[in-house]
Motif scaffolding. Structure first.
Motif, short mmCIF file in Angstrom:
data_model
loop_
_atom_site.label_atom_id
_atom_site.label_comp_id
_atom_site.label_asym_id
_atom_site.label_seq_id
_atom_site.Cartn_x
_atom_site.Cartn_y
_atom_site.Cartn_z
N LEU A 1 0.24 -3.30 6.15
CA LEU A 1 -1.00 -2.78 5.57
C LEU A 1 -1.93 -2.35 6.70
CD1 LEU A 1 -1.55 -5.42 2.74
CD2 LEU A 1 -0.69 -3.08 2.49
N GLN B 1 5.82 -0.91 -2.48
CA GLN B 1 5.02 0.30 -2.36
C GLN B 1 5.00 1.02 -3.71
OE1 GLN B 1 4.59 2.10 1.18
NE2 GLN B 1 3.00 3.16 0.01
N LEU C 1 -6.15 5.15 3.19
CA LEU C 1 -6.65 4.48 1.99
C LEU C 1 -7.49 5.48 1.18
CD1 LEU C 1 -7.80 1.08 3.57
CD2 LEU C 1 -5.83 1.41 2.04
N VAL D 1 3.82 -6.23 3.79
CA VAL D 1 4.19 -6.35 2.38
C VAL D 1 5.50 -5.62 2.17
CG1 VAL D 1 1.83 -6.59 1.48
CG2 VAL D 1 2.79 -4.31 1.82
N THR E 1 -9.41 -2.43 5.13
CA THR E 1 -8.93 -3.53 4.29
C THR E 1 -8.91 -4.82 5.12
OG1 THR E 1 -6.98 -4.48 3.21
CG2 THR E 1 -6.56 -2.71 4.79
N GLU F 1 -6.11 -1.24 -3.54
CA GLU F 1 -4.83 -0.68 -3.09
C GLU F 1 -3.86 -1.71 -2.55
OE1 GLU F 1 -5.91 3.39 -1.05
OE2 GLU F 1 -7.71 2.25 -1.45
N THR F 2 -4.33 -2.93 -2.35
CA THR F 2 -3.49 -3.95 -1.71
C THR F 2 -3.05 -5.05 -2.68
OG1 THR F 2 -5.61 -4.88 -1.00
CG2 THR F 2 -4.35 -3.65 0.64
N SER F 3 -3.67 -5.12 -3.85
CA SER F 3 -3.41 -6.23 -4.77
C SER F 3 -1.95 -6.29 -5.24
CB SER F 3 -4.36 -6.09 -5.98
OG SER F 3 -4.15 -7.11 -6.89
N PHE G 1 -6.79 -6.96 4.83
CA PHE G 1 -5.38 -7.34 4.96
C PHE G 1 -4.66 -6.53 6.04
CE2 PHE G 1 -6.57 -8.12 0.46
CZ PHE G 1 -6.40 -9.49 0.44
N LEU H 1 0.69 -6.97 -2.42
CA LEU H 1 0.65 -8.38 -2.01
C LEU H 1 1.29 -9.27 -3.07
CD1 LEU H 1 -2.98 -8.50 -0.56
CD2 LEU H 1 -0.91 -9.06 0.75
N GLY I 1 -2.99 1.97 -6.20
CA GLY I 1 -2.65 0.55 -6.26
C GLY I 1 -1.92 0.16 -7.54
N THR J 1 -9.16 -7.91 -8.58
CA THR J 1 -9.31 -7.62 -7.15
C THR J 1 -10.68 -8.03 -6.59
OG1 THR J 1 -10.22 -5.39 -7.45
CG2 THR J 1 -7.80 -5.60 -7.37
#
Ligand code: NCD
Ligand code: ZN
Length: 354
Positions: free
Chosen positions: A302, A324, A307, A321, A314, A250-252, A316, A255, A37, A227
């Motif tokens: 996502l 990457q 992951l 998004v 997740t 991993e998504t913060s 999300f 996004l 992330g 997060t």
């Protein structure tokens, strides 16, 4: 492809689940998820089982961490009514104290005013006090910051009135700071209905009006994106009594960079929120020769696949998004490379304890 180079990013609010919750996450999987992330330093929360509220548990946990972490990790000490005498000693090996004023996962809670005052009296002034405070508890925290004339950091602020009260306190010159999570910026109570237990966390997802207020304070009142990565297994989430919390390491960044592309905030502000400010607030030095390389034109959806977090899901999933993480360099070494078959290239234990 647009290649962007960012400084090493910091997550000031991660649950790594060691000790006692290793089925949800451990130091290996959690720090791998952090690198994937774009996060090169993370601060681990103390609501473990048992909690990080005694010198002995803290020492054992740090020792375990040192053997396996892929990125840098600092720990919060937990304020527990039974162990307040240990606070000055816990401070030596932690970056900050965490006080839980409201109900959430785990047993750490401070309810008595006298215990709160003891925390403020015993915890060294050179180190931050962070609070889980919702609703009127935010006013309690601001009152303590004023009475003791020392900084207080508010975790995962989620409601309009909370962020507005913090704005007023800042205007009065109080040394208060706050963080918001990506889930409180990108999801609402409607998503909570859709997601069920997978959309349940503390503080709960809020109304569109609350979400709008958070976005409008992102340029001013809000100091950090954190997060609140709070992994629980799917089986636990699908049980009759599901624990609150959602993963987010991993998504913060994807996004938030998507929001930059949509001009909801500037790239400079994102760097302040995810690197400069958390480092200043928790007194973390800049990691030398460290950078995060991102492809900002790589639209993808996502999903729960691929992951690194042990929980494997997740909230999300299904959202698109545009960014990457491609490569992460920590202290001159490539520790994550999206194009390499192994991706995580760091050596276990090469992360440093903060
Ligand atoms: C966190 C957890 O699972 O440890 N849960 C959550 O809903 N955020 C605890 C917390 O940070 O409140
Ligand atoms: Zn948390």
């Amino acid at each position: 492809m647009t290649h962007l180079i960012l400084p090493g990013l910091v997550d000031g609010h991660t649950h790594l689940r060691v000790p006692g919750g290793e089925q949800k996450e451990d130091f290996t999987t959690g720090t791998a998820a952090a690198l994937a992330g774009g996060l090169t330093a993370i601060l681990a929360m103390p609501n473990t089982t048992p909690p990080l509220a005694t010198v002995q548990i803290l020492a054992e946990t740090r020792q375990k961490a040192q053997q396996s972490i892929y990125c840098d990790v600092g720990f919060f000490a937990g304020a527990s009514p039974a162990h307040l005498d240990q606070l000055p000693y816990l401070a030596n090996d932690t970056v900050a104290l965490k006080i839980y004023l409201n109900d959430t996962f785990g047993l750490l809670r401070i309810e008595k005013l006298l215990s709160l005052m003891t925390c403020f009296e015993k915890w060294p002034r050179s180190k931050m006090i962070a609070m889980h405070a919702e609703g009127t508890s935010v006013a309690v925290g601001i009152g303590l910051a004023a009475a003791y004339q020392r900084p207080v950091h508010f975790c995962h602020i989620s409601r309009k009135e909370e962020v507005e009260l913090i704005a007023i306190a800042k205007k009065q010159g109080l040394a208060v700071t706050c963080e918001v999570t990506p889930h409180h910026l990108f999801l609402t109570e409607a998503d909570a209905m859709r997601l069920g237990a997978l959309g349940d966390m503390r503080p709960k997802l809020a109304s569109p009006t609350d979400v709008e207020a958070l976005w409008s304070h992102l340029d001013s009142t809000i100091d950090c994106i954190a997060t609140d990565h709070a992994p629980h297994t799917l089986a636990e989430k699908q049980s009759p009594n599901p624990p609150p919390g959602v993963p987010g390491l991993e998504t913060s960044l994807p996004l938030m960079l998507t929001a930059v592309k949509e001009k909801r905030l500037t790239l400079d502000r994102l760097i302040e929120l995810m690197s400069t400010n958390p480092r200043r607030i928790f007194k973390l030095t800049v990691q030398p020769n460290t950078q995060v390389e991102v492809d900002t034109e790589s639209p993808h959806t996502l999903s729960n696949d691929h992951l690194y977090t042990k929980c494997g899901w997740t909230p999300f999933a299904g959202m698109t998004v545009t960014a990457q993480v491609r490569r992460v360099i920590l202290r001159g070494a490539v520790v994550f490379d999206d194009g390499h078959p192994n991706k995580i290239l760091a050596r276990p234990g090469s992360g440093q304890l903060l």
